[in-house]
Design a protein around this motif. Structure first.
Motif, mmCIF file in Angstrom:
data_model
loop_
_atom_site.group_PDB
_atom_site.id
_atom_site.type_symbol
_atom_site.label_atom_id
_atom_site.label_comp_id
_atom_site.label_asym_id
_atom_site.label_seq_id
_atom_site.Cartn_x
_atom_site.Cartn_y
_atom_site.Cartn_z
ATOM 1 N N THR A 186 64.593 13.129 20.289
ATOM 2 C CA THR A 186 65.527 14.245 20.378
ATOM 3 C C THR A 186 65.986 14.608 18.968
ATOM 4 N N GLY A 304 70.390 22.488 30.471
ATOM 5 C CA GLY A 304 69.886 22.425 29.092
ATOM 6 C C GLY A 304 70.768 23.244 28.173
ATOM 7 N N ALA A 306 74.490 26.078 28.856
ATOM 8 C CA ALA A 306 75.351 26.606 29.912
ATOM 9 C C ALA A 306 74.631 27.752 30.622
ATOM 10 N N HIS A 325 73.512 24.076 38.816
ATOM 11 C CA HIS A 325 73.694 23.971 37.365
ATOM 12 C C HIS A 325 73.728 22.487 36.995
ATOM 13 N N GLY A 326 72.952 22.111 35.982
ATOM 14 C CA GLY A 326 72.953 20.710 35.560
ATOM 15 C C GLY A 326 73.318 20.580 34.096
ATOM 16 N N TRP A 327 73.997 19.502 33.779
ATOM 17 C CA TRP A 327 74.256 19.162 32.378
ATOM 18 C C TRP A 327 73.707 17.763 32.134
ATOM 19 N N GLY A 328 73.131 17.579 30.958
ATOM 20 C CA GLY A 328 72.640 16.246 30.645
ATOM 21 C C GLY A 328 72.072 16.221 29.252
ATOM 22 N N GLU A 331 69.079 11.653 26.141
ATOM 23 C CA GLU A 331 69.584 10.276 26.115
ATOM 24 C C GLU A 331 70.059 9.799 27.485
ATOM 25 N N THR A 419 78.500 11.853 23.515
ATOM 26 C CA THR A 419 77.508 12.919 23.732
ATOM 27 C C THR A 419 77.525 13.989 22.655
ATOM 28 N N ARG A 436 81.068 21.845 21.199
ATOM 29 C CA ARG A 436 80.329 20.639 20.840
ATOM 30 C C ARG A 436 80.740 20.195 19.445
ATOM 31 N N LYS A 438 78.652 18.245 17.703
ATOM 32 C CA LYS A 438 77.423 18.094 16.917
ATOM 33 C C LYS A 438 77.049 19.433 16.301
ATOM 34 N N LYS A 442 71.700 25.720 19.952
ATOM 35 C CA LYS A 442 70.645 25.572 20.957
ATOM 36 C C LYS A 442 70.126 26.941 21.347
ATOM 37 N N TRP A 447 66.588 22.938 19.846
ATOM 38 C CA TRP A 447 67.655 22.719 18.876
ATOM 39 C C TRP A 447 67.322 23.270 17.496
HETATM 40 P P1 AMP Z 1 68.760 17.789 25.053
HETATM 41 O O1 AMP Z 1 68.879 16.342 24.805
HETATM 42 O O2 AMP Z 1 67.878 18.490 24.074
HETATM 43 O O3 AMP Z 1 68.387 18.062 26.461
HETATM 44 O O4 AMP Z 1 70.179 18.463 24.816
HETATM 45 C C1 AMP Z 1 71.347 17.997 25.453
HETATM 46 C C2 AMP Z 1 72.497 18.864 25.058
HETATM 47 O O5 AMP Z 1 72.283 20.205 25.513
HETATM 48 C C3 AMP Z 1 73.839 18.477 25.612
HETATM 49 O O6 AMP Z 1 74.449 17.447 24.886
HETATM 50 C C4 AMP Z 1 74.600 19.795 25.507
HETATM 51 O O7 AMP Z 1 75.061 20.028 24.196
HETATM 52 C C5 AMP Z 1 73.529 20.817 25.832
HETATM 53 N N1 AMP Z 1 73.541 21.116 27.276
HETATM 54 C C6 AMP Z 1 72.698 20.644 28.213
HETATM 55 N N2 AMP Z 1 72.993 21.157 29.423
HETATM 56 C C7 AMP Z 1 74.065 21.960 29.261
HETATM 57 C C8 AMP Z 1 74.868 22.750 30.142
HETATM 58 N N3 AMP Z 1 74.598 22.861 31.429
HETATM 59 N N4 AMP Z 1 75.916 23.414 29.607
HETATM 60 C C9 AMP Z 1 76.206 23.334 28.285
HETATM 61 N N5 AMP Z 1 75.482 22.617 27.405
HETATM 62 C C10 AMP Z 1 74.429 21.923 27.879
#
Ligand code: AMP
Length: 548
Positions: A186, A304, A306, A325-328, A331, A419, A436, A438, A442, A447
């Motif tokens: 990553t 990936g 918002a 909607h998923g966040w992750g 890692e 995170t 964020r 970091k 994106k 990235w």
């Molecule tokens: P990656 O490891 O390349 O999949 O990126 C993960 C990062 O993408 C997260 O730490 C967030 O900063 C951003 N991200 C992933 N999903 C979302 C989401 N649904 N809404 C906002 N940011 C997201």
């Protein structure tokens, strides 16, 4: 402790494809191939080829723990590699072909890959990079004999040639479930990409946790099309979930534009698509042109970045498609949270539910969340307190592969992973990502390191200081904006700065605009306050948008 008296059998990735071959032999994997045309077969036939491939890998000298790299699109051969490599106890290292060539070289060398499997598309790239790969000794082109090049890489092997010589019979070796099975790098804020090394156990647990949290997404007979690549974060676990739950799996290959995706969804009857928000824009355009959605499509899982409320509204209102909607993060295997409705919310009208779906979701089973404010205190889950989001669970990295420095920076004293996202958590469990920490932008799911662009820009004469932030963009979600301070007496122009940058960074990393300011906002500790800058430019119209 009174120990339970149950068999201690390892959780191994190989068991998933054996299960699918046994229980869902004829459920199909359909691929849009790089060579042209559609390939289709059932899980049983896939398992047979996976057996051949595993025997071929053993024949090539691949040993448990060896890293075997892939540079490939979403196709059946890539799927086979996932299982054959992990099945013999080796590690499937998926390389993201969208990275810069130098990053790919770094990653392959850092991982000490021994073998590289790649799609025809990447033949020129691999020819170019081969001299820089220090540890790869075997190159396999993922194609048939007819498509093998007459010359080029010495000793290049043919995927189909290898398989044709091998027996499909293999009894998978049994080993510790904590053995690594996959590796994905990553991009970091600074420095080189960092490796996330998944284990057989973590991969299966992630698969089970996701199914347990939203079983409806995978009910039998679903037909799922992942636009999310197999080279990024395990394609959100779909290569494991679909065989385990008997879903038909549609792999779209290299072309991910709206018309191609639409046709594939239509002809194969896809009822769900998974991918980053950017890809759905192209597809929605196609819906508009055709005046309808693909016949069976009723669910989109997006994350990936918002997912914009307007996109969720359009899909819900105009096309009767439910958006999850998923966040992750890579890692996190990668899912952390996703839309999960309580029974009373499930009863709400679709447009009310659509509002809830713009939030980043509720935690997936197995993932703990905490927020830590700027003073280092734990924030309340009250929808008010915000802070850096930390996560914990058996599907989350405990450290980066061969990178103690990076590991130390991101794991706190209680063993939680930071995170770099700033979040609020509501009383009823909904997660909201609000910023964020970091320093990254994106763009379309990929990235861009702000720091890399800033360092490149500072090489431009006449700049005293600068900062790169992401500003909203309708297609790419965000694009980089360079905010610059001129040196006293100097008058650098936007064109000069972009010219310097153009020779140093890739085109897709280039800032979409340059804005001059008198001074940059600073934090108490003397760092540029990106938070304040982002707030200042939250409504900034990039030039192309302004024109459009
Ligand atoms: P990656 O490891 O390349 O999949 O990126 C993960 C990062 O993408 C997260 O730490 C967030 O900063 C951003 N991200 C992933 N999903 C979302 C989401 N649904 N809404 C906002 N940011 C997201």
């Amino acid at each position: 402790m009174l120990r339970g008296m149950m068999m201690d059998r390892p959780l191994l990735v190989s068991s998933v494809i054996d299960y699918a071959a046994d229980v869902y032999p004829d459920v199909e994997i359909v691929s849009n191939t790089v060579e042209g045309g559609i390939h289709r077969y059932g899980y049983k036939a896939s398992r047979e080829r996976i057996g051949r491939l595993a025997n071929a890998l053993i024949g090539l000298g691949v040993k448990p723990g060896d890293r075997v790299a892939t540079l490939a699109w979403n196709g059946y051969r890539h799927f086979e590699l996932y299982y054959a490599i992990a099945g013999i106890g080796a590690v499937c290292h998926t390389i993201n072909p969208r990275l810069f060539p130098e990053q790919m070289t770094y990653i392959a060398n850092h991982a000490e890959d021994t073998t590289l499997f790649f799609d025809l598309t990447f033949l020129p790239l691999v020819e170019k990079l081969k001299p820089s790969f220090k540890t790869i000794n075997t190159y396999v082109l993922m194609t048939d004999r007819e498509h093998m090049p007459a010359n080029g890489i010495a000793g290049l092997l043919c995927y189909e040639g290898l398989l044709s010589e091998m027996s499909p019979d293999i009894v998978w070796p049994e080993f510790d479930e904590n053995a690594a099975c996959a590796l994905c790098y990553t991009s970091g804020t600074t420095g080189e990409p960092k490796g996330v090394l998944y284990s057989n156990r973590s991969m299966l647990l992630h698969t089970f946790f996701l199914i347990a949290t939203r079983p409806d997404l995978f009910a039998h007979n679903r037909t799922i099309l992942p636009v999310v690549p197999l080279f990024h974060a395990n394609a959100w676990s779909l290569p494991y979930i679909t065989p385990l739950t008997g879903c038909k799996f549609i792999l779209p290959g290299a072309k991910l534009d709206g018309p191609t995706l639409y046709d594939l969804m239509e002809t194969e009857g896809a009822d769900a698509g998974w991918g980053v928000p950017t890809v759905w824009l192209g597809l929605i355009d196609e819906f508009k042109k055709k005046g309808r959605k693909p016949r069976n499509l009723r669910q989109i899982l997006s994350g990936g970045s918002a997912v914009p409320q307007a996109m969720i509204d359009t899909l819900t209102r105009d096309y009767d498609i439910e958006v999850t909607h998923g966040w992750g993060m890579t890692e996190m295997s990668p899912v952390g949270t996703l839309t999960v409705f309580r029974p009373e919310e499930q009863k709400l009208p679709p447009m009310e539910r659509a509002k809830l779906s713009a939030k980043q979701g509720r935690r997936m089973f197995g993932v703990d969340l905490k927020i830590i404010d700027e003073q280092g205190n734990r924030g309340a889950h009250d929808g008010e307190a915000s802070g850096e989001l930390f996560v914990r669970g058996s599907t989350i990295v405990s450290g980066y592969f061969n990178n103690e420095d990076a590991s130390r920076k991101q794991i706190d004293s209680e063993g939680w992973f930071g995170t770099g996202d700033v979040a609020k958590i509501q009383k009823d469990g909904w997660l909201l990502i609000v910023d964020r920490t970091k320093d990254l932008v994106k763009s379309g799911g990929e990235w861009i390191s702000s720091i890399d662009v800033e360092n490149a820009a500072l090489a431009c004469k006449g700049l005293a200081n600068c900062a790169v932030i992401g500003v909203p963009h309708p297609k790419w979600h965000e694009r980089p904006l360079l905010v610059a301070v001129k040196a006293p007496g100097a008058e650098p122009t936007k064109a000069e700065i972009l010219d310097v940058l153009g020779s140093k960074i890739a085109k897709w990393q280039m800032p979409d605009d340059v804005v001059f300011v008198d001074a940059l906002p600073m934090t108490a500790t003397g760092k540029i306050s990106k938070k304040d800058l982002r707030a200042k430019f939250a409504d900034y119209q990039l030039p192309e948008q302004a024109q459009g």
